[in-house]
Scaffold this active site. Sequence first.
Site, PDB file in Angstrom:
ATOM      1  N   ALA A  42       0.827  -1.218   0.000  1.00  0.00           N
ATOM      2  CA  ALA A  42       0.000   0.000   0.000  1.00  0.00           C
ATOM      3  C   ALA A  42       0.858   1.265   0.000  1.00  0.00           C
ATOM      4  O   ALA A  42       0.477   2.271  -0.617  1.00  0.00           O
ATOM      5  CB  ALA A  42      -0.936  -0.002   1.199  1.00  0.00           C
ATOM      6  N   LEU A  88     -10.342  -2.860  10.170  1.00  0.00           N
ATOM      7  CA  LEU A  88     -11.251  -3.518   9.224  1.00  0.00           C
ATOM      8  C   LEU A  88     -12.522  -4.025   9.898  1.00  0.00           C
ATOM      9  O   LEU A  88     -13.545  -4.208   9.245  1.00  0.00           O
ATOM     10  CB  LEU A  88     -10.537  -4.687   8.542  1.00  0.00           C
ATOM     11  CG  LEU A  88      -9.446  -4.314   7.534  1.00  0.00           C
ATOM     12  CD1 LEU A  88      -8.699  -5.553   7.085  1.00  0.00           C
ATOM     13  CD2 LEU A  88     -10.066  -3.600   6.329  1.00  0.00           C
ATOM     14  N   LYS A 189      -8.077 -15.264   1.484  1.00  0.00           N
ATOM     15  CA  LYS A 189      -8.044 -14.426   0.284  1.00  0.00           C
ATOM     16  C   LYS A 189      -9.095 -14.877  -0.739  1.00  0.00           C
ATOM     17  O   LYS A 189      -9.719 -14.057  -1.403  1.00  0.00           O
ATOM     18  CB  LYS A 189      -6.645 -14.452  -0.365  1.00  0.00           C
ATOM     19  CG  LYS A 189      -5.539 -13.838   0.443  1.00  0.00           C
ATOM     20  CD  LYS A 189      -5.784 -12.408   0.886  1.00  0.00           C
ATOM     21  CE  LYS A 189      -5.594 -11.349  -0.155  1.00  0.00           C
ATOM     22  NZ  LYS A 189      -5.763  -9.973   0.402  1.00  0.00           N
TER      23      LYS A 189
HETATM   24  N1  LIG Z   1       3.323  -9.447  -0.055  1.00  0.00           N
HETATM   25  C1  LIG Z   1       2.936 -10.299  -0.952  1.00  0.00           C
HETATM   26  O1  LIG Z   1       3.749 -11.085  -1.464  1.00  0.00           O
HETATM   27  C2  LIG Z   1       1.498 -10.323  -1.406  1.00  0.00           C
HETATM   28  C3  LIG Z   1       1.156 -11.140  -2.488  1.00  0.00           C
HETATM   29  C4  LIG Z   1      -0.169 -11.162  -2.937  1.00  0.00           C
HETATM   30  C5  LIG Z   1      -1.113 -10.378  -2.321  1.00  0.00           C
HETATM   31  N2  LIG Z   1      -0.762  -9.604  -1.262  1.00  0.00           N
HETATM   32  C6  LIG Z   1      -1.821  -8.804  -0.642  1.00  0.00           C
HETATM   33  O2  LIG Z   1      -1.417  -7.452  -0.640  1.00  0.00           O
HETATM   34  C7  LIG Z   1      -1.946  -6.804   0.493  1.00  0.00           C
HETATM   35  C8  LIG Z   1      -0.845  -6.090   1.249  1.00  0.00           C
HETATM   36  O3  LIG Z   1       0.126  -7.029   1.678  1.00  0.00           O
HETATM   37  P1  LIG Z   1       1.576  -6.564   2.170  1.00  0.00           P
HETATM   38  O4  LIG Z   1       2.544  -7.541   1.655  1.00  0.00           O
HETATM   39  O5  LIG Z   1       1.770  -5.128   1.897  1.00  0.00           O
HETATM   40  O6  LIG Z   1       1.452  -6.844   3.731  1.00  0.00           O
HETATM   41  P2  LIG Z   1       1.708  -5.893   4.989  1.00  0.00           P
HETATM   42  O7  LIG Z   1       2.877  -5.011   4.753  1.00  0.00           O
HETATM   43  O8  LIG Z   1       1.714  -6.812   6.147  1.00  0.00           O
HETATM   44  O9  LIG Z   1       0.410  -5.005   4.999  1.00  0.00           O
HETATM   45  C9  LIG Z   1      -0.819  -5.450   5.472  1.00  0.00           C
HETATM   46  C10 LIG Z   1      -1.628  -4.244   5.893  1.00  0.00           C
HETATM   47  O10 LIG Z   1      -2.919  -4.674   6.341  1.00  0.00           O
HETATM   48  C11 LIG Z   1      -3.216  -3.990   7.547  1.00  0.00           C
HETATM   49  N3  LIG Z   1      -4.143  -4.750   8.383  1.00  0.00           N
HETATM   50  C12 LIG Z   1      -4.058  -6.037   8.783  1.00  0.00           C
HETATM   51  N4  LIG Z   1      -5.102  -6.357   9.564  1.00  0.00           N
HETATM   52  C13 LIG Z   1      -5.867  -5.245   9.679  1.00  0.00           C
HETATM   53  C14 LIG Z   1      -7.068  -4.917  10.356  1.00  0.00           C
HETATM   54  N5  LIG Z   1      -7.721  -5.803  11.107  1.00  0.00           N
HETATM   55  N6  LIG Z   1      -7.550  -3.669  10.240  1.00  0.00           N
HETATM   56  C15 LIG Z   1      -6.902  -2.742   9.503  1.00  0.00           C
HETATM   57  N7  LIG Z   1      -5.755  -2.974   8.824  1.00  0.00           N
HETATM   58  C16 LIG Z   1      -5.248  -4.213   8.919  1.00  0.00           C
HETATM   59  C17 LIG Z   1      -1.875  -3.838   8.234  1.00  0.00           C
HETATM   60  O11 LIG Z   1      -1.963  -2.832   9.197  1.00  0.00           O
HETATM   61  P3  LIG Z   1      -0.967  -2.774  10.458  1.00  0.00           P
HETATM   62  O12 LIG Z   1       0.286  -2.147   9.904  1.00  0.00           O
HETATM   63  O13 LIG Z   1      -1.683  -1.949  11.430  1.00  0.00           O
HETATM   64  O14 LIG Z   1      -0.727  -4.178  10.902  1.00  0.00           O
HETATM   65  C18 LIG Z   1      -0.984  -3.489   7.057  1.00  0.00           C
HETATM   66  O15 LIG Z   1      -1.046  -2.125   6.765  1.00  0.00           O
HETATM   67  C19 LIG Z   1      -2.689  -7.861   1.303  1.00  0.00           C
HETATM   68  O16 LIG Z   1      -4.056  -7.813   0.977  1.00  0.00           O
HETATM   69  C20 LIG Z   1      -2.079  -9.161   0.803  1.00  0.00           C
HETATM   70  O17 LIG Z   1      -2.960 -10.234   0.933  1.00  0.00           O
HETATM   71  C21 LIG Z   1       0.523  -9.551  -0.799  1.00  0.00           C
END
Ligand SMILES: NC(=O)c1ccc[n+]([C@@H]2O[C@H](COP(=O)([O-])OP(=O)(O)OC[C@H]3O[C@@H](n4cnc5c(N)ncnc54)[C@H](OP(=O)(O)O)[C@@H]3O)[C@@H](O)[C@H]2O)c1
Length: 350
Positions: A42, A88, A189
């Site tokens: 993000a 969320l 997911k």
């Molecule tokens: N990284 C990958 O390889 C990958 C691959 C495919 C898809 N994705 C998808 O991409 C998205 C972002 O992943 P990312 O890798 O950037 O992971 P990340 O850095 O761990 O980010 C996850 C975000 O979700 C927030 N979050 C989690 N639980 C929450 C809740 N209950 N309420 C509000 N916010 C919440 C976290 O907030 P906090 O900072 O407060 O914890 C964090 O900002 C996700 O949807 C993931 O499934 C990631």
Amino acid sequence: MKHHPAICFGLVNQQEHKTQGRIAMEMEKRKICVTGAGGFVASWIVKLLLSKGYVVHGTVRDPDDDKNAHLTKLDGASDNLKLFKANLLDYDSLRSAIMGCEGVLHVACPVPTSAPADPEVELLEPAIKGTLNVLRACSDAHAKRVVYVSSISAVLLNPGWPKDRVKDESCWSDKEHCRATERWYVLAKTEAESAAFEYGKQKGLDVVSVNPGYVLGPVMNPSLVFSTLVLLNFLQGKYFDVPPVLESCAPNKFWSVVDVRDVADAILMAYEKLEAEGRYICTAHNVTTKEWVEKMKRLYPEFTYLDKFAECDFDSRTSSEKLQKLGWTYRPMEETMVDSIQSFREVGLL
Ligand SMILES: NC(=O)c1ccc[n+]([C@@H]2O[C@H](COP(=O)([O-])OP(=O)(O)OC[C@H]3O[C@@H](n4cnc5c(N)ncnc54)[C@H](OP(=O)(O)O)[C@@H]3O)[C@@H](O)[C@H]2O)c1
């Protein structure tokens, strides 16, 4: 001193003109909400939106947490980024952030870095109920479009798919199979993505999803998230996965790697392009663990690497052809790895 009426009139007109101009400019600025703004993926979306002149409403769970500090330092953040405290599972907090926005990029979701003790509470609920909360707030705000950031995992885990056929957007992970094999993140997911489309259909909300592969690339802060942990472990000769891997040699599994900056481009494209619809697989490089480690070794021979790999028995090649037809392009994997390592050094992870 009194102004001559004509001059005074002119001044008022000028003043009015300026105010109207400013209002028109403000109106021209498109306002978008990004959920989970401080996360790895993000943060790059927020950076991209600000560079394009959007006003961004970013939701974070704790605006005072150091892990979100990089956001306020982004170019344009002081004028165009507003952070909202939101969870969320708290509908009202999401609604406050989404109201007034023309669209939402829903990125927030727990991405576990260890096996969840209670998958229902830690993963499924925030992923599914959280997504439905976001969508409900989008309906209330009359949002034009929502891009749901799903994952390639919502595509891949389908034992019924023909082995020799490349997986495309019509392939969905099998929910029963996910439950039976306790693949909780994959289940979360898949359930959340299908619920998002179902909600969109029922309520007339335009929902598009993007399904990134394993996201790699430069980090903006030293947070140890799933993406950084996989690569950091490779550089220490270890294999990282959730749940942990117990075999003595590393699983030689298939990875669909994609750069975080290319993922941000894809998400914005899915938002901006009027013709975008349905799902978009967003993967760039299909490599096995062994091929990936060999690439790393050639670039950075000074690190310790895994040298025992199991047989690769699960070919999960995917195609981003649909996304490329929208105009999406991606960078070479070597560039992604070099920029990742450089950023790890800059933030003190290496
Ligand atoms: N990284 C990958 O390889 C990958 C691959 C495919 C898809 N994705 C998808 O991409 C998205 C972002 O992943 P990312 O890798 O950037 O992971 P990340 O850095 O761990 O980010 C996850 C975000 O979700 C927030 N979050 C989690 N639980 C929450 C809740 N209950 N309420 C509000 N916010 C919440 C976290 O907030 P906090 O900072 O407060 O914890 C964090 O900002 C996700 O949807 C993931 O499934 C990631």
